[in-house]
Motif scaffolding. Structure first.
Motif, PDB file in Angstrom:
ATOM      1  N   THR A   1       0.869  -1.169   0.000  1.00 33.91           N
ATOM      2  CA  THR A   1       0.000   0.000   0.000  1.00 33.91           C
ATOM      3  C   THR A   1       0.908   1.223   0.000  1.00 33.91           C
ATOM      4  OG1 THR A   1      -1.737  -1.145   1.230  1.00 33.91           O
ATOM      5  CG2 THR A   1      -1.825   1.257   1.191  1.00 33.91           C
ATOM      6  N   LEU A   2       0.765   2.074  -1.001  1.00 35.59           N
ATOM      7  CA  LEU A   2       1.676   3.207  -1.184  1.00 35.59           C
ATOM      8  C   LEU A   2       1.023   4.491  -0.679  1.00 35.59           C
ATOM      9  CD1 LEU A   2       2.992   2.323  -4.754  1.00 35.59           C
ATOM     10  CD2 LEU A   2       3.802   1.511  -2.525  1.00 35.59           C
ATOM     11  N   TYR A   3       1.876   5.420  -0.210  1.00 31.14           N
ATOM     12  CA  TYR A   3       1.375   6.612   0.461  1.00 31.14           C
ATOM     13  C   TYR A   3       2.065   7.886  -0.014  1.00 31.14           C
ATOM     14  CZ  TYR A   3      -0.585   3.364   3.940  1.00 31.14           C
ATOM     15  OH  TYR A   3      -1.281   2.367   4.566  1.00 31.14           O
ATOM     16  N   HIS A   4       1.264   8.934  -0.185  1.00 30.06           N
ATOM     17  CA  HIS A   4       1.769  10.294  -0.180  1.00 30.06           C
ATOM     18  C   HIS A   4       1.893  10.723   1.279  1.00 30.06           C
ATOM     19  CE1 HIS A   4       1.036  10.746  -4.478  1.00 30.06           C
ATOM     20  NE2 HIS A   4      -0.207  10.331  -4.313  1.00 30.06           N
ATOM     21  N   THR A   5       2.665  11.777   1.545  1.00 33.82           N
ATOM     22  CA  THR A   5       2.750  12.272   2.925  1.00 33.82           C
ATOM     23  C   THR A   5       1.371  12.679   3.444  1.00 33.82           C
ATOM     24  OG1 THR A   5       3.336  14.463   2.071  1.00 33.82           O
ATOM     25  CG2 THR A   5       5.152  13.028   2.754  1.00 33.82           C
ATOM     26  N   GLY A   6       0.555  13.251   2.571  1.00 32.64           N
ATOM     27  CA  GLY A   6      -0.791  13.649   2.990  1.00 32.64           C
ATOM     28  C   GLY A   6      -1.648  12.470   3.405  1.00 32.64           C
ATOM     29  N   ASP A   7      -1.452  11.322   2.756  1.00 31.83           N
ATOM     30  CA  ASP A   7      -2.198  10.121   3.126  1.00 31.83           C
ATOM     31  C   ASP A   7      -1.853   9.682   4.544  1.00 31.83           C
ATOM     32  OD1 ASP A   7      -3.231  10.004   0.503  1.00 31.83           O
ATOM     33  OD2 ASP A   7      -1.568   8.758  -0.182  1.00 31.83           O
ATOM     34  N   VAL A   8      -0.562   9.738   4.870  1.00 37.93           N
ATOM     35  CA  VAL A   8      -0.131   9.323   6.210  1.00 37.93           C
ATOM     36  C   VAL A   8      -0.622  10.329   7.256  1.00 37.93           C
ATOM     37  CG1 VAL A   8       1.840   8.749   7.662  1.00 37.93           C
ATOM     38  CG2 VAL A   8       1.880   8.151   5.240  1.00 37.93           C
ATOM     39  N   GLN A   9      -0.529  11.605   6.939  1.00 37.52           N
ATOM     40  CA  GLN A   9      -1.050  12.617   7.866  1.00 37.52           C
ATOM     41  C   GLN A   9      -2.538  12.417   8.117  1.00 37.52           C
ATOM     42  OE1 GLN A   9       0.569  16.260   5.847  1.00 37.52           O
ATOM     43  NE2 GLN A   9       1.109  16.799   7.951  1.00 37.52           N
ATOM     44  N   ASN A  10      -3.276  12.064   7.071  1.00 38.72           N
ATOM     45  CA  ASN A  10      -4.711  11.831   7.231  1.00 38.72           C
ATOM     46  C   ASN A  10      -4.978  10.659   8.170  1.00 38.72           C
ATOM     47  OD1 ASN A  10      -7.551  12.268   6.506  1.00 38.72           O
ATOM     48  ND2 ASN A  10      -7.365  10.320   5.419  1.00 38.72           N
ATOM     49  N   LEU A  11      -4.184   9.597   8.037  1.00 40.69           N
ATOM     50  CA  LEU A  11      -4.313   8.465   8.958  1.00 40.69           C
ATOM     51  C   LEU A  11      -4.060   8.892  10.398  1.00 40.69           C
ATOM     52  CD1 LEU A  11      -2.489   5.499   7.166  1.00 40.69           C
ATOM     53  CD2 LEU A  11      -4.888   5.553   7.871  1.00 40.69           C
ATOM     54  N   ILE A  12      -2.972   9.636  10.586  1.00 43.80           N
ATOM     55  CA  ILE A  12      -2.586  10.033  11.939  1.00 43.80           C
ATOM     56  C   ILE A  12      -3.628  10.952  12.560  1.00 43.80           C
ATOM     57  CG2 ILE A  12      -0.813  11.241  13.289  1.00 43.80           C
ATOM     58  CD1 ILE A  12       1.162  10.329  11.010  1.00 43.80           C
ATOM     59  N   SER A  13      -4.284  11.763  11.733  1.00 42.20           N
ATOM     60  CA  SER A  13      -5.298  12.693  12.240  1.00 42.20           C
ATOM     61  C   SER A  13      -6.485  11.963  12.860  1.00 42.20           C
ATOM     62  CB  SER A  13      -5.783  13.610  11.113  1.00 42.20           C
ATOM     63  OG  SER A  13      -6.599  12.908  10.186  1.00 42.20           O
ATOM     64  N   LYS A  14      -6.640  10.680  12.550  1.00 41.96           N
ATOM     65  CA  LYS A  14      -7.739   9.884  13.084  1.00 41.96           C
ATOM     66  C   LYS A  14      -7.345   9.135  14.357  1.00 41.96           C
ATOM     67  CE  LYS A  14      -9.495   9.254   8.387  1.00 41.96           C
ATOM     68  NZ  LYS A  14      -9.742   8.302   7.276  1.00 41.96           N
ATOM     69  N   THR A  15      -6.156   9.406  14.862  1.00 41.53           N
ATOM     70  CA  THR A  15      -5.645   8.765  16.077  1.00 41.53           C
ATOM     71  C   THR A  15      -5.489   9.815  17.172  1.00 41.53           C
ATOM     72  OG1 THR A  15      -3.286   9.141  15.652  1.00 41.53           O
ATOM     73  CG2 THR A  15      -4.326   7.247  14.554  1.00 41.53           C
ATOM     74  N   PRO A  16      -5.141   9.401  18.393  1.00 38.46           N
ATOM     75  CA  PRO A  16      -4.975  10.374  19.480  1.00 38.46           C
ATOM     76  C   PRO A  16      -3.679  11.188  19.427  1.00 38.46           C
ATOM     77  CG  PRO A  16      -5.547   8.180  20.328  1.00 38.46           C
ATOM     78  CD  PRO A  16      -5.160   8.020  18.901  1.00 38.46           C
ATOM     79  N   PHE A  17      -2.765  10.935  18.482  1.00 40.29           N
ATOM     80  CA  PHE A  17      -1.521  11.709  18.448  1.00 40.29           C
ATOM     81  C   PHE A  17      -1.838  13.195  18.345  1.00 40.29           C
ATOM     82  CE2 PHE A  17       0.280   7.590  17.186  1.00 40.29           C
ATOM     83  CZ  PHE A  17       1.426   7.564  17.977  1.00 40.29           C
ATOM     84  N   SER A  18      -1.083  14.010  19.085  1.00 41.96           N
ATOM     85  CA  SER A  18      -1.435  15.424  19.244  1.00 41.96           C
ATOM     86  C   SER A  18      -0.985  16.307  18.091  1.00 41.96           C
ATOM     87  CB  SER A  18      -0.846  15.968  20.555  1.00 41.96           C
ATOM     88  OG  SER A  18       0.573  15.877  20.540  1.00 41.96           O
ATOM     89  N   LYS A  19       0.170  16.004  17.488  1.00 39.80           N
ATOM     90  CA  LYS A  19       0.654  16.807  16.373  1.00 39.80           C
ATOM     91  C   LYS A  19       1.665  16.002  15.571  1.00 39.80           C
ATOM     92  CE  LYS A  19       4.621  19.036  18.606  1.00 39.80           C
ATOM     93  NZ  LYS A  19       5.373  20.295  18.759  1.00 39.80           N
ATOM     94  N   THR A  20       1.972  16.500  14.372  1.00 37.83           N
ATOM     95  CA  THR A  20       2.959  15.844  13.524  1.00 37.83           C
ATOM     96  C   THR A  20       3.917  16.867  12.941  1.00 37.83           C
ATOM     97  OG1 THR A  20       1.568  16.008  11.552  1.00 37.83           O
ATOM     98  CG2 THR A  20       1.366  13.997  12.869  1.00 37.83           C
ATOM     99  N   GLU A  21       5.099  16.387  12.581  1.00 36.19           N
ATOM    100  CA  GLU A  21       6.073  17.175  11.829  1.00 36.19           C
ATOM    101  C   GLU A  21       6.580  16.315  10.678  1.00 36.19           C
ATOM    102  OE1 GLU A  21       9.182  18.286  14.475  1.00 36.19           O
ATOM    103  OE2 GLU A  21       7.954  19.716  15.610  1.00 36.19           O
TER     104      GLU A  21
END
Length: 216
Positions: free
Chosen positions: A169-189
């Motif tokens: 399964t291949l990802y753009h950075t935006g795809d991974v950010q979208n996944l993370i946004s659905k979890t409890p992680f508070s922020k990303t860099e």
């Protein structure tokens, strides 16, 4: 041809046998810059407890252990071959009780809540069976203030590789950010880089990759 590509894809996911040894050596060489970036962006401090998911031969362990004092490292692998090879390569660290390697099922992390300050993984996200559940599982074992680093090659590069049609399964950075946004992680860099690596024909090609740091 498709059978060869399918076999290569399976070996990249979970190296085994004689071909797996060659794949492990290749990954150790071609992925080193990605591994070092992922380690650098952990911002390691003295006494941190570090978990790596899918370490391969783990030729980068000395680099990690020299980042701070009194670090502890635990590596988890689904490949029995890579588990054994990493133990051979890092026998001295194991003897000193600085590092420990274990097998796992690729889904359930066999540690209690709040065990690790830092978690990182390089070139494994393509194989995650249930990404949201896995991210939540990683979140569980991180301490408050902990960091998860996910390092991966960009979709634009990966889709040029013929074997990635089999089980990746291949990802753009935006795809991974979208996944993370659905979890409890508070922020990303995001930290992105390019590098030149040899392809199977020995030609140099540009690979773009990113490390996304997720904060608990």
């Amino acid at each position: 041809m498709n059978n060869d590509l399918q076999e290569l894809a399976a070996q990249l996911r979970q190296p085994s046998g004689e071909k797996g040894l060659m794949i492990g050596d290749m990954m150790n060489t071609t992925n080193i810059k990605m591994s070092l970036q992922s380690i650098d962006k952990l911002h390691l401090k003295n006494n941190d407890a570090v978990l790596e998911l899918g370490h391969g031969k783990c030729g980068h362990l000395d680099y990690l252990m020299n980042k701070a004092e009194n670090l502890s490292y635990h590596g988890l692998e689904i490949s029995e071959l890579m588990h054994r090879e990493a133990q051979k390569q890092n026998a001295e660290r194991i003897e000193k009780k600085q590092a420990l390697f274990s097998l796992f099922d690729g889904n359930n992390i066999p540690f209690p809540d709040d065990t690790f300050n830092r978690v990182f993984t390089v070139n494994t996200i393509y194989f995650w069976q249930s990404p949201l559940e896995y991210l939540t599982e990683i979140y569980r074992v991180l301490t408050t203030g902990g960091i998860l680093n996910i390092t991966f090659a960009h979709k634009e590069f990966m889709q040029q590789l013929p074997f990635t049609q089999f089980g990746f399964t291949l990802y753009h950075t935006g795809d991974v950010q979208n996944l993370i946004s659905k979890t409890p992680f508070s922020k990303t860099e995001i930290n992105s880089e390019s590098e030149m690596i040899p392809n199977k024909l020995g030609e140099m090609v540009k690979r773009d990759f990113s490390t996304i740091s997720c904060y608990k």
